[in-house]
Scaffold this active site. Sequence first.
Site, mmCIF file in Angstrom:
data_model
loop_
_atom_site.group_PDB
_atom_site.id
_atom_site.type_symbol
_atom_site.label_atom_id
_atom_site.label_comp_id
_atom_site.label_asym_id
_atom_site.label_seq_id
_atom_site.Cartn_x
_atom_site.Cartn_y
_atom_site.Cartn_z
ATOM 1 N N ASN A 1 43.591 37.333 -52.996
ATOM 2 C CA ASN A 1 43.854 38.454 -53.921
ATOM 3 C C ASN A 1 43.175 38.326 -55.274
ATOM 4 O OD1 ASN A 1 45.616 36.425 -54.717
ATOM 5 N ND2 ASN A 1 47.227 37.845 -55.301
ATOM 6 N N GLU B 1 49.138 26.322 -63.925
ATOM 7 C CA GLU B 1 47.688 26.422 -63.996
ATOM 8 C C GLU B 1 47.304 26.963 -65.368
ATOM 9 O OE1 GLU B 1 46.662 28.542 -60.211
ATOM 10 O OE2 GLU B 1 46.044 26.486 -59.749
HETATM 11 P P1 NAD Z 1 48.597 32.516 -47.408
HETATM 12 O O1 NAD Z 1 49.669 31.522 -47.693
HETATM 13 O O2 NAD Z 1 48.578 33.203 -46.105
HETATM 14 O O3 NAD Z 1 47.165 31.816 -47.535
HETATM 15 C C1 NAD Z 1 46.770 31.095 -48.687
HETATM 16 C C2 NAD Z 1 45.715 30.066 -48.300
HETATM 17 O O4 NAD Z 1 46.317 29.105 -47.439
HETATM 18 C C3 NAD Z 1 44.537 30.642 -47.524
HETATM 19 O O5 NAD Z 1 43.356 29.987 -47.911
HETATM 20 C C4 NAD Z 1 44.874 30.298 -46.079
HETATM 21 O O6 NAD Z 1 43.746 30.205 -45.276
HETATM 22 C C5 NAD Z 1 45.535 28.945 -46.281
HETATM 23 N N1 NAD Z 1 46.413 28.498 -45.184
HETATM 24 C C6 NAD Z 1 46.951 29.211 -44.176
HETATM 25 N N2 NAD Z 1 47.690 28.411 -43.366
HETATM 26 C C7 NAD Z 1 47.636 27.167 -43.909
HETATM 27 C C8 NAD Z 1 48.200 25.909 -43.564
HETATM 28 N N3 NAD Z 1 48.994 25.748 -42.502
HETATM 29 N N4 NAD Z 1 47.945 24.841 -44.353
HETATM 30 C C9 NAD Z 1 47.176 24.980 -45.459
HETATM 31 N N5 NAD Z 1 46.599 26.137 -45.828
HETATM 32 C C10 NAD Z 1 46.824 27.219 -45.056
HETATM 33 O O7 NAD Z 1 48.623 33.552 -48.624
HETATM 34 P P2 NAD Z 1 47.702 34.837 -48.846
HETATM 35 O O8 NAD Z 1 48.164 35.918 -47.942
HETATM 36 O O9 NAD Z 1 46.266 34.478 -48.825
HETATM 37 O O10 NAD Z 1 48.080 35.198 -50.355
HETATM 38 C C11 NAD Z 1 49.174 35.942 -50.711
HETATM 39 C C12 NAD Z 1 50.252 35.057 -51.282
HETATM 40 O O11 NAD Z 1 49.748 34.299 -52.362
HETATM 41 C C13 NAD Z 1 51.418 35.845 -51.847
HETATM 42 O O12 NAD Z 1 52.626 35.243 -51.475
HETATM 43 C C14 NAD Z 1 51.204 35.729 -53.354
HETATM 44 O O13 NAD Z 1 52.363 35.897 -54.120
HETATM 45 C C15 NAD Z 1 50.640 34.366 -53.464
HETATM 46 N N6 NAD Z 1 49.911 34.211 -54.730
HETATM 47 C C16 NAD Z 1 50.484 33.434 -55.709
HETATM 48 C C17 NAD Z 1 49.850 33.287 -56.928
HETATM 49 C C18 NAD Z 1 50.449 32.441 -58.003
HETATM 50 O O14 NAD Z 1 49.713 32.000 -58.873
HETATM 51 N N7 NAD Z 1 51.743 32.195 -58.012
HETATM 52 C C19 NAD Z 1 48.622 33.927 -57.148
HETATM 53 C C20 NAD Z 1 48.094 34.713 -56.135
HETATM 54 C C21 NAD Z 1 48.735 34.842 -54.919
#
Ligand code: NAD
Length: 500
Positions: free
Chosen positions: A151, A464
Amino acid sequence: MTELVRNYIDGQWVEAKSGATFDSINPATEEVVAPIVKSGVEDLDLAVQAAKRAYAKWRLVPAPRRGEILYRVGQLLLEHKEDLARLMTQEMGKVITEARGDVQEAIDMAFFMGGEGRRLLGYTAPVEMPNKFGMALRDSIGVVALITPWNFPIAIPSWKSLPALIAGNTIVFKPASDTPKLGAEFVRIFAEAGIPEGVFNIVLGPGGPIGNAIADHPDVRVISFTGSTEVGYDLYARAARKGKKVSLELGGKNAIIVMDDANLELAVEAILWSAFGTTGQRCTATSRLIVQKGIRAKLTEALVARTKALKLGYGLDPSVQVGPVVSARAREGIHEYVQIGKGEGARMLCGGEMTGDESNQGKGYFYKPTLFDNVTPNMRIAQEEIFGPVLSIIETEDLDSAIQINNSVAYGLSSSLFTENVNAAFRAIRDLTTGIVYINHGTTGAEIQFPFGGTRGTGNGMREAGQTALDSFTEWKSVYVDYSGRLQRAQIDTDEVLKD
Ligand code: NAD
């Protein structure tokens, strides 16, 4: 067909060992943006080994020299800002003005962290023996792995990589599989800026297998993860068994509170921007509107009219206000939550429909911005992260109950209060239990010089951005230099000091 996007390992653009590939898809047009190498555990290991070798030299490069490379990164990001922004709109859908902002955040971070090259401040303190000196230094750690979501595909990798590098670590980067080309373009900028071979490596592919390999790899010392709470906590538990340092930035369920005395027009603008900007797919997006009784009807009426008028479409068109959501799967998840909301008895005021780009044969994963009224704080749509353009309106009596509702969710990222009363504002600053608090501004729009992150299920206490970002990528080293020429035992020979 555009060129295959490859991994960058040890200063070379290389294919995955398996030879497998997958496609990155434009969510507005459903066209292929680029074919991408699909990496596995073997590729990850090559990247970690390269980063480990490079660490031996990079940690010894004086930090001001590392900072000069970061300044060049900032300059190159500025030069490529428009290209990167357009690619972002194509690869993940956010509208072009927001995409430019995403790149700008990385530019700001590059110059901020470049400056850290001449700070990286430690401290000295008096010591209890004569002819002895003490200091505390920030030390680099080694190979760090960065796992990022789609995102903020340039901003979030910049929040992690720039502090990691200035502190003297080397990197293995695994971007989201929805934005791999942007990840590779980001790394290309560092290569152009002169980052030495092996210092910054990227491995493209599915999160599960590569993520598990990162958590298990003995040579990965730190993992900085941003993504969903579910995946983040699993990774945390797995990495803990290997004693790794883990920084987590996870989900949010952020609220704007609007009091009766608020500036109504300002609140409406801020709510629309925070709830529907990036199609509601920001970790800081507003998904709850907690509104005091007296202003509720007027505010709701204005919001419905403005929400219905939002222009959906392909974000490269500058008149478009809301782009698609990132994928067909994400859209289904959002739609399921809308059904849950209806089932729970909330009243849908507008939206609630999947749609497509009418100017392009109905293509694209669009979802109509959705407002729910009559939401109560315990409903699932008021508690769980939806990560889409859905806003729940919750009525409240007064500031105390609004704050209590705000604090009653499992997440704690961002909150906001609209009021003209300074006393109310300061009470809210004191009592809102989120990592970020805004007064008379929506829940999004953090600046890079302040700590960024959240409480409760939003993370694990790390932050961060700002100088706090260095905490994830450094360890403290305390140094004592005794130049007395004799054995001086701290805590024991203290009386001797007075006799001398
Ligand atoms: P996601 O958890 O599906 O994926 C995040 C990353 O993790 C991706 O690179 C994905 O390929 C990887 N991933 C997937 N399975 C994994 C595993 N088993 N082990 C390690 N890595 C793995 O999240 P998303 O859909 O890409 O992003 C949306 C989420 O991110 C939302 O919940 C949002 O709130 C959160 N987010 C948080 C912040 C913050 O700073 N707090 C900022 C942006 C997004």
